[in-house]
Design a protein around this motif. Structure first.
Motif, PDB file in Angstrom:
ATOM      1  N   TYR A 118       6.702   4.007  -5.976  1.00  0.00           N
ATOM      2  CA  TYR A 118       7.269   5.358  -5.855  1.00  0.00           C
ATOM      3  C   TYR A 118       7.190   6.088  -7.195  1.00  0.00           C
ATOM      4  CZ  TYR A 118      10.364   9.147  -4.489  1.00  0.00           C
ATOM      5  OH  TYR A 118      10.878  10.385  -4.213  1.00  0.00           O
ATOM      6  N   ASP A 119       7.524   5.385  -8.269  1.00  0.00           N
ATOM      7  CA  ASP A 119       7.489   5.999  -9.594  1.00  0.00           C
ATOM      8  C   ASP A 119       6.068   6.394  -9.981  1.00  0.00           C
ATOM      9  OD1 ASP A 119      10.217   5.642  -9.744  1.00  0.00           O
ATOM     10  OD2 ASP A 119      10.096   3.850 -11.027  1.00  0.00           O
ATOM     11  N   ARG A 120       5.091   5.552  -9.677  1.00  0.00           N
ATOM     12  CA  ARG A 120       3.692   5.892  -9.977  1.00  0.00           C
ATOM     13  C   ARG A 120       3.246   7.102  -9.172  1.00  0.00           C
ATOM     14  NH1 ARG A 120       0.430   0.565  -8.993  1.00  0.00           N
ATOM     15  NH2 ARG A 120      -1.324   1.978  -9.394  1.00  0.00           N
ATOM     16  N   LEU A 121       3.626   7.127  -7.910  1.00  0.00           N
ATOM     17  CA  LEU A 121       3.286   8.252  -7.039  1.00  0.00           C
ATOM     18  C   LEU A 121       3.943   9.530  -7.552  1.00  0.00           C
ATOM     19  CD1 LEU A 121       1.951   9.256  -4.431  1.00  0.00           C
ATOM     20  CD2 LEU A 121       4.004   8.520  -3.208  1.00  0.00           C
ATOM     21  N   LEU A 166       6.192  10.693   9.003  1.00  0.00           N
ATOM     22  CA  LEU A 166       6.243   9.235   8.960  1.00  0.00           C
ATOM     23  C   LEU A 166       7.153   8.844   7.809  1.00  0.00           C
ATOM     24  CD1 LEU A 166       5.024   6.456   9.876  1.00  0.00           C
ATOM     25  CD2 LEU A 166       3.261   6.860   8.146  1.00  0.00           C
ATOM     26  N   ASN A 167       8.166   8.084   8.087  1.00  0.00           N
ATOM     27  CA  ASN A 167       9.088   7.648   7.040  1.00  0.00           C
ATOM     28  C   ASN A 167       8.884   6.170   6.774  1.00  0.00           C
ATOM     29  OD1 ASN A 167      10.502  10.150   6.771  1.00  0.00           O
ATOM     30  ND2 ASN A 167      11.448   9.715   8.745  1.00  0.00           N
ATOM     31  N   HIS A 191       1.108  14.723  -0.192  1.00  0.00           N
ATOM     32  CA  HIS A 191      -0.344  14.935  -0.243  1.00  0.00           C
ATOM     33  C   HIS A 191      -1.057  13.619  -0.527  1.00  0.00           C
ATOM     34  CE1 HIS A 191      -4.259  16.557  -1.369  1.00  0.00           C
ATOM     35  NE2 HIS A 191      -4.171  15.776  -2.432  1.00  0.00           N
ATOM     36  N   TYR A 192      -0.595  12.914  -1.553  1.00  0.00           N
ATOM     37  CA  TYR A 192      -1.258  11.675  -1.948  1.00  0.00           C
ATOM     38  C   TYR A 192      -1.044  10.554  -0.937  1.00  0.00           C
ATOM     39  CZ  TYR A 192      -2.515  13.898  -6.264  1.00  0.00           C
ATOM     40  OH  TYR A 192      -3.060  14.748  -7.181  1.00  0.00           O
ATOM     41  N   VAL A 193       0.125  10.488  -0.355  1.00  0.00           N
ATOM     42  CA  VAL A 193       0.376   9.468   0.663  1.00  0.00           C
ATOM     43  C   VAL A 193      -0.540   9.700   1.867  1.00  0.00           C
ATOM     44  CG1 VAL A 193       2.071   8.562   2.296  1.00  0.00           C
ATOM     45  CG2 VAL A 193       2.727   8.991  -0.082  1.00  0.00           C
ATOM     46  N   ALA A 194      -0.676  10.952   2.311  1.00  0.00           N
ATOM     47  CA  ALA A 194      -1.547  11.257   3.440  1.00  0.00           C
ATOM     48  C   ALA A 194      -2.998  10.927   3.104  1.00  0.00           C
ATOM     49  CB  ALA A 194      -1.409  12.726   3.836  1.00  0.00           C
ATOM     50  N   GLU A 195      -3.427  11.258   1.883  1.00  0.00           N
ATOM     51  CA  GLU A 195      -4.797  10.957   1.476  1.00  0.00           C
ATOM     52  C   GLU A 195      -5.027   9.448   1.427  1.00  0.00           C
ATOM     53  OE1 GLU A 195      -7.835  11.596  -2.288  1.00  0.00           O
ATOM     54  OE2 GLU A 195      -6.132  12.954  -2.089  1.00  0.00           O
ATOM     55  N   PHE A 196      -4.059   8.724   0.898  1.00  0.00           N
ATOM     56  CA  PHE A 196      -4.167   7.272   0.821  1.00  0.00           C
ATOM     57  C   PHE A 196      -4.239   6.649   2.211  1.00  0.00           C
ATOM     58  CE2 PHE A 196      -2.404   3.002   0.525  1.00  0.00           C
ATOM     59  CZ  PHE A 196      -3.255   2.446  -0.418  1.00  0.00           C
ATOM     60  N   ILE A 197      -3.415   7.118   3.119  1.00  0.00           N
ATOM     61  CA  ILE A 197      -3.430   6.587   4.487  1.00  0.00           C
ATOM     62  C   ILE A 197      -4.784   6.854   5.135  1.00  0.00           C
ATOM     63  CG2 ILE A 197      -2.470   6.885   6.803  1.00  0.00           C
ATOM     64  CD1 ILE A 197       0.276   7.279   5.437  1.00  0.00           C
ATOM     65  N   GLU A 198      -5.309   8.064   4.968  1.00  0.00           N
ATOM     66  CA  GLU A 198      -6.603   8.389   5.568  1.00  0.00           C
ATOM     67  C   GLU A 198      -7.708   7.488   5.009  1.00  0.00           C
ATOM     68  OE1 GLU A 198      -9.645  12.123   6.336  1.00  0.00           O
ATOM     69  OE2 GLU A 198      -7.827  12.458   5.186  1.00  0.00           O
ATOM     70  N   ARG A 199      -7.767   7.362   3.691  1.00  0.00           N
ATOM     71  CA  ARG A 199      -8.795   6.511   3.080  1.00  0.00           C
ATOM     72  C   ARG A 199      -8.617   5.047   3.496  1.00  0.00           C
ATOM     73  NH1 ARG A 199      -9.930   8.349  -3.134  1.00  0.00           N
ATOM     74  NH2 ARG A 199     -10.299  10.562  -2.745  1.00  0.00           N
ATOM     75  N   GLY A 200      -7.375   4.598   3.504  1.00  0.00           N
ATOM     76  CA  GLY A 200      -7.106   3.214   3.895  1.00  0.00           C
ATOM     77  C   GLY A 200      -7.472   2.943   5.335  1.00  0.00           C
TER      78      GLY A 200
END
Length: 77
Positions: free
Chosen positions: A15-18, A6-7, A31-40
């Motif tokens: 982006y800088d915080r991530l 997913l782009n 990893h964090y983007v996928a985790e955030f999407i799942e939780r969201g």
């Protein structure tokens, strides 16, 4: 588990915080983007399913049950 790419674009500050989190923890940004999407998604699904159930209840004219009268131990059995 099968994955799909997913782009997306985000603000530079996000982006800088991530990027900083990933660097500090040794995990990838993905990893964090996928985790955030799942939780969201879990939160959004809960919100909208509850909203729909509430609207369905209000439209049904059914009587509500006072919270103190619910036998919580017997639910789900």
């Amino acid at each position: 588990m099968a994955t799909r790419q997913l782009n997306t674009s985000v603000e530079a500050s996000l982006y800088d915080r991530l990027d900083l989190l990933a660097a500090r923890t040794g995990r990838s940004r993905s990893h964090y983007v996928a985790e955030f999407i799942e939780r969201g998604l879990i939160d959004l699904e809960d919100h909208y399913l509850l909203k729909d159930a509430q609207e369905e209840f209000y439209a049904s004219d059914e009587d509500s049950i006072p919270h103190e009268d619910v036998d919580w131990d017997s639910l789900g059995r």
